[in-house]
Design a protein around this motif. Sequence first.
Motif, PDB file in Angstrom:
ATOM      1  N   TRP A  55       0.872  -1.008  -0.154  1.00  0.00           N
ATOM      2  CA  TRP A  55      -0.017  -0.003   0.044  1.00  0.00           C
ATOM      3  C   TRP A  55       0.855   1.261   0.030  1.00  0.00           C
ATOM      4  O   TRP A  55       0.398   2.205  -0.056  1.00  0.00           O
ATOM      5  CB  TRP A  55      -0.806  -0.018   1.370  1.00  0.00           C
ATOM      6  CG  TRP A  55      -2.209  -0.819   1.221  1.00  0.00           C
ATOM      7  CD1 TRP A  55      -3.414  -0.244   0.514  1.00  0.00           C
ATOM      8  CD2 TRP A  55      -2.394  -2.232   1.343  1.00  0.00           C
ATOM      9  NE1 TRP A  55      -4.418  -1.230   0.347  1.00  0.00           N
ATOM     10  CE2 TRP A  55      -3.880  -2.608   1.048  1.00  0.00           C
ATOM     11  CE3 TRP A  55      -1.642  -3.198   1.895  1.00  0.00           C
ATOM     12  CZ2 TRP A  55      -4.321  -3.677   1.119  1.00  0.00           C
ATOM     13  CZ3 TRP A  55      -2.285  -4.239   2.171  1.00  0.00           C
ATOM     14  CH2 TRP A  55      -3.527  -4.594   2.190  1.00  0.00           C
ATOM     15  N   GLY A  56       2.214   1.208   0.116  1.00  0.00           N
ATOM     16  CA  GLY A  56       3.209   2.431   0.328  1.00  0.00           C
ATOM     17  C   GLY A  56       2.650   2.855   1.353  1.00  0.00           C
ATOM     18  O   GLY A  56       2.381   2.717   2.882  1.00  0.00           O
ATOM     19  N   LYS A  57       2.975   4.280   1.374  1.00  0.00           N
ATOM     20  CA  LYS A  57       2.641   5.205   2.369  1.00  0.00           C
ATOM     21  C   LYS A  57       0.940   5.526   2.728  1.00  0.00           C
ATOM     22  O   LYS A  57       0.469   6.034   1.757  1.00  0.00           O
ATOM     23  CB  LYS A  57       3.652   6.448   2.236  1.00  0.00           C
ATOM     24  CG  LYS A  57       5.044   6.195   2.292  1.00  0.00           C
ATOM     25  CD  LYS A  57       5.681   7.414   2.074  1.00  0.00           C
ATOM     26  CE  LYS A  57       7.421   7.292   2.061  1.00  0.00           C
ATOM     27  NZ  LYS A  57       7.971   6.918   3.374  1.00  0.00           N
ATOM     28  N   LYS A  58       0.606   5.277   3.736  1.00  0.00           N
ATOM     29  CA  LYS A  58      -0.705   5.600   4.167  1.00  0.00           C
ATOM     30  C   LYS A  58      -0.944   6.214   5.358  1.00  0.00           C
ATOM     31  O   LYS A  58      -0.154   5.768   6.211  1.00  0.00           O
ATOM     32  CB  LYS A  58      -1.555   4.287   3.909  1.00  0.00           C
ATOM     33  CG  LYS A  58      -1.492   3.702   2.505  1.00  0.00           C
ATOM     34  CD  LYS A  58      -2.206   4.649   1.518  1.00  0.00           C
ATOM     35  CE  LYS A  58      -2.231   3.762   0.123  1.00  0.00           C
ATOM     36  NZ  LYS A  58      -2.761   4.781  -1.068  1.00  0.00           N
ATOM     37  N   ARG A  59      -1.548   7.301   5.530  1.00  0.00           N
ATOM     38  CA  ARG A  59      -1.836   8.035   6.775  1.00  0.00           C
ATOM     39  C   ARG A  59      -2.327   7.092   7.786  1.00  0.00           C
ATOM     40  O   ARG A  59      -3.494   6.247   7.643  1.00  0.00           O
ATOM     41  CB  ARG A  59      -2.929   9.224   6.639  1.00  0.00           C
ATOM     42  CG  ARG A  59      -3.264  10.004   7.969  1.00  0.00           C
ATOM     43  CD  ARG A  59      -2.186  10.810   8.199  1.00  0.00           C
ATOM     44  NE  ARG A  59      -1.292  11.727   7.296  1.00  0.00           N
ATOM     45  CZ  ARG A  59      -1.675  12.914   7.044  1.00  0.00           C
ATOM     46  NH1 ARG A  59      -2.624  13.453   8.164  1.00  0.00           N
ATOM     47  NH2 ARG A  59      -1.271  13.824   6.524  1.00  0.00           N
ATOM     48  N   GLN A  60      -1.930   7.309   8.936  1.00  0.00           N
ATOM     49  CA  GLN A  60      -2.349   6.648  10.117  1.00  0.00           C
ATOM     50  C   GLN A  60      -3.969   6.790  10.286  1.00  0.00           C
ATOM     51  O   GLN A  60      -4.506   7.726  10.304  1.00  0.00           O
ATOM     52  CB  GLN A  60      -1.506   7.038  11.381  1.00  0.00           C
ATOM     53  CG  GLN A  60      -1.798   6.160  12.783  1.00  0.00           C
ATOM     54  CD  GLN A  60      -1.120   6.700  13.702  1.00  0.00           C
ATOM     55  OE1 GLN A  60      -0.194   7.344  13.586  1.00  0.00           O
ATOM     56  NE2 GLN A  60      -1.629   6.460  14.858  1.00  0.00           N
ATOM     57  N   GLY A  61      -4.696   5.702  10.499  1.00  0.00           N
ATOM     58  CA  GLY A  61      -5.851   5.489  10.852  1.00  0.00           C
ATOM     59  C   GLY A  61      -6.721   5.960   9.717  1.00  0.00           C
ATOM     60  O   GLY A  61      -8.029   5.548   9.567  1.00  0.00           O
ATOM     61  N   THR A  62      -6.182   5.836   8.212  1.00  0.00           N
ATOM     62  CA  THR A  62      -7.096   5.680   7.148  1.00  0.00           C
ATOM     63  C   THR A  62      -7.337   4.249   6.841  1.00  0.00           C
ATOM     64  O   THR A  62      -6.729   3.373   6.932  1.00  0.00           O
ATOM     65  CB  THR A  62      -6.220   6.381   5.932  1.00  0.00           C
ATOM     66  OG1 THR A  62      -4.995   5.738   5.550  1.00  0.00           O
ATOM     67  CG2 THR A  62      -6.208   7.810   6.273  1.00  0.00           C
ATOM     68  N   ILE A  63      -8.512   3.912   6.039  1.00  0.00           N
ATOM     69  CA  ILE A  63      -8.883   2.754   5.698  1.00  0.00           C
ATOM     70  C   ILE A  63      -8.628   2.684   4.053  1.00  0.00           C
ATOM     71  O   ILE A  63      -9.028   3.454   3.321  1.00  0.00           O
ATOM     72  CB  ILE A  63     -10.279   2.469   5.716  1.00  0.00           C
ATOM     73  CG1 ILE A  63     -10.915   2.562   7.094  1.00  0.00           C
ATOM     74  CG2 ILE A  63     -10.957   1.396   5.100  1.00  0.00           C
ATOM     75  CD1 ILE A  63     -12.357   2.580   7.469  1.00  0.00           C
ATOM     76  N   ASN A  64      -7.786   1.735   4.054  1.00  0.00           N
ATOM     77  CA  ASN A  64      -6.984   1.439   2.468  1.00  0.00           C
ATOM     78  C   ASN A  64      -7.420  -0.006   1.998  1.00  0.00           C
ATOM     79  O   ASN A  64      -6.989  -0.821   2.370  1.00  0.00           O
ATOM     80  CB  ASN A  64      -5.582   1.692   2.455  1.00  0.00           C
ATOM     81  CG  ASN A  64      -5.168   2.925   3.098  1.00  0.00           C
ATOM     82  OD1 ASN A  64      -5.299   3.981   2.478  1.00  0.00           O
ATOM     83  ND2 ASN A  64      -4.897   2.972   4.522  1.00  0.00           N
TER      84      ASN A  64
END
Length: 698
Positions: A445-454
């Motif tokens: 997923w690479g860099k994903k903001r903490q707390g986001t749903i991916n």
Amino acid sequence: MPTSLHDDGQEFDPSMVIIPPTEQFVSKILFEIPTLAFNLNQEYFKNYVNILCERSAVNSLRLDGTSLLSTYPILNDQQIPGTQYNWLVVPIKPGLHTFTCDTGRFSGIIYGTTREDSYALSLGISLYKTSFIDTTPPIFSHQINCDKIRITASEIAGSNSIGLEEIKVLMDSTFNYTWKIDSLPIDTSTLSIYAEPIDITKNGQIIVETRDKLGYGRQVKFIFNALSLEMRNDIVFKAVNWKDSTCEKVIIKNNGVDTITFLSSAILGDARVNFDGIIPLINQRIAPNDSVFFNVCFKPKNDSTPLTASLLLSLPCSRQISIPISGHVAAPSLMVTNWDFGKVLLGDTACATVYIVNNGNIPISLQKLDLSPLEPTFDFDTVGLFPLSLPAGDSISIRVCYTPNVRRISTVNASVLNSFNLPNNSQIVTGEGVAPLVEDVRIDWGKKRQGTINDSLVILVNKGNYNADLKYITAIGDALSFSSLIQLQLPTSLLPNDTISIPARFIPYQVGVSQSEISISVSNWKLHTPVKITLEGEGILPEVSTVNVDFDTIALRSVKDSTAVVLFTGGNDFLTIDKMMWFSGDSSSFVIDPQYFTARKLPAGVNFSLPIRFLGDSLGDHAATIAVIHDALPAYRRDTSFIELRGVVKNNDTSQFSLDILAPKEIVACTPENIIITIKKYRKPTTTVSENYKQCYE
């Protein structure tokens, strides 16, 4: 007639009988000797017949069909002196018996004795009047129609005729004849027999005897001289090549005494056999010791079935002679059976049996088995098998094992080298190496903001050529950040080139790299390594810290400029500043260009500075607060940070200054120039400051 030993103390049981007069003698008599026991010890009578016959009856007198003279030659010598009568004592057993003679007449007595009893009775007597005597035997006549003959016995008509008693065939002297006798009516004067040879190719003889009711009889003999033809018993064609033809000579010779007429000839049963040229024996006569010949030819016409036919020769009187015709067609043929192993998993071994079949009708010598191409995945067990002779209709088996090592179809053609050079190259085995192939999957997923749903999809593809049966094994790693529906969707089976999409989710709960690894098995192929599904991603979150700016103290009606660092960015993500705005305080004492209050995006590790001017327009303490609205929270939630500006304005400066500027009258844009600025303070030494200014004007 005593019945025991002569003894005055014994009692006797005599019996007496009188021999019939010679005028009442007979030529045939049927009688029965009873079975008699005279005491409780089961002692039986001894029985005898005393025969008295005319001399003319001696040679033909028979007991139960057997000549008495042949059994008792003494009969010929035992003649009553001075008479024409002979006599004989014949022991006889209980049962039914007959005496007959063809010429002359006879009579006698029957008697039996024991120790205590006896009996006697006349053997036979004619009841006709002695003046009513017919001594003339019957006569024969016959009619011949081809081989069939009708023999008729007749009683000569006259006042003394009394009718026929019987007409019969003498079985012991008759051969190769069949016959039918008229039923015997009462007081008949004629009787007939219908006879014909059983096999016209064999000699035959029939002897018929007839008698009148007084026993006078006569015999007649017919001899059948069979066709005496010398010819072959059969016509046999041996091993005729099915692409060739051959002929057999047939010779027929008349070895008989009569000329033989052949009406026609024909070959029946198979169109492949015919006469060579003109059809022979059409109304043709063959004299005794003469012969004819002709050829019978067989042409298989590529037909390998055995020849079964007959040569039919027709003669007068509906006679037919059938000569069987047989033949063997030499039809060499070889066949190699094939086997399709179908789909076989890589690394597995499947075995089967193929056959080399001699489907011809003659033996074939086999030298070797040539295989093309040489395919190492097939193993043919032919050790010690060749060379060999393969009988017709037989086959040999060859065991073949198939162990595929690549995903593809493999085929081998075979040719059997043989003594007839028969072409037989054909596909002998084929099979397809198959295996499922499901490769590892990595989702980053690479860099994903903490707390986001991916969300994403784990796509499993069966790139093999065989079904893949998938089963869940285990999962390791960060179970908090990653989730999927793998356990719910497995087990399942994927067809070749089929896919399954499994939802997966990454919700980073902390900053930094996270990873999870799920293992699944391809359970229907033991050589398939576990499939690894790697889920990874990095949780990111910006950090922000603000710096308060303290301008300290400035004099009244003065300004103080400062480019101050007011904000530091940290973490591992860009910081988005939605806007900066005056939040509270004395914002009029501070001057900031509004462009710095607009939205901006700052990378991590940046020091953000603001050019600020503090205005000393009024005495006292001055403070203002700047609100910074940004996204430095998980899931891009907004937060507000504050920057405080402070400064003090005092009126404590009594100094006086003067300012002189020495500069050229014309200044060229973007060209360095020397400008001399002189600042003079009264009552103190003068301070001179020189600066080079460069300013570009558009």
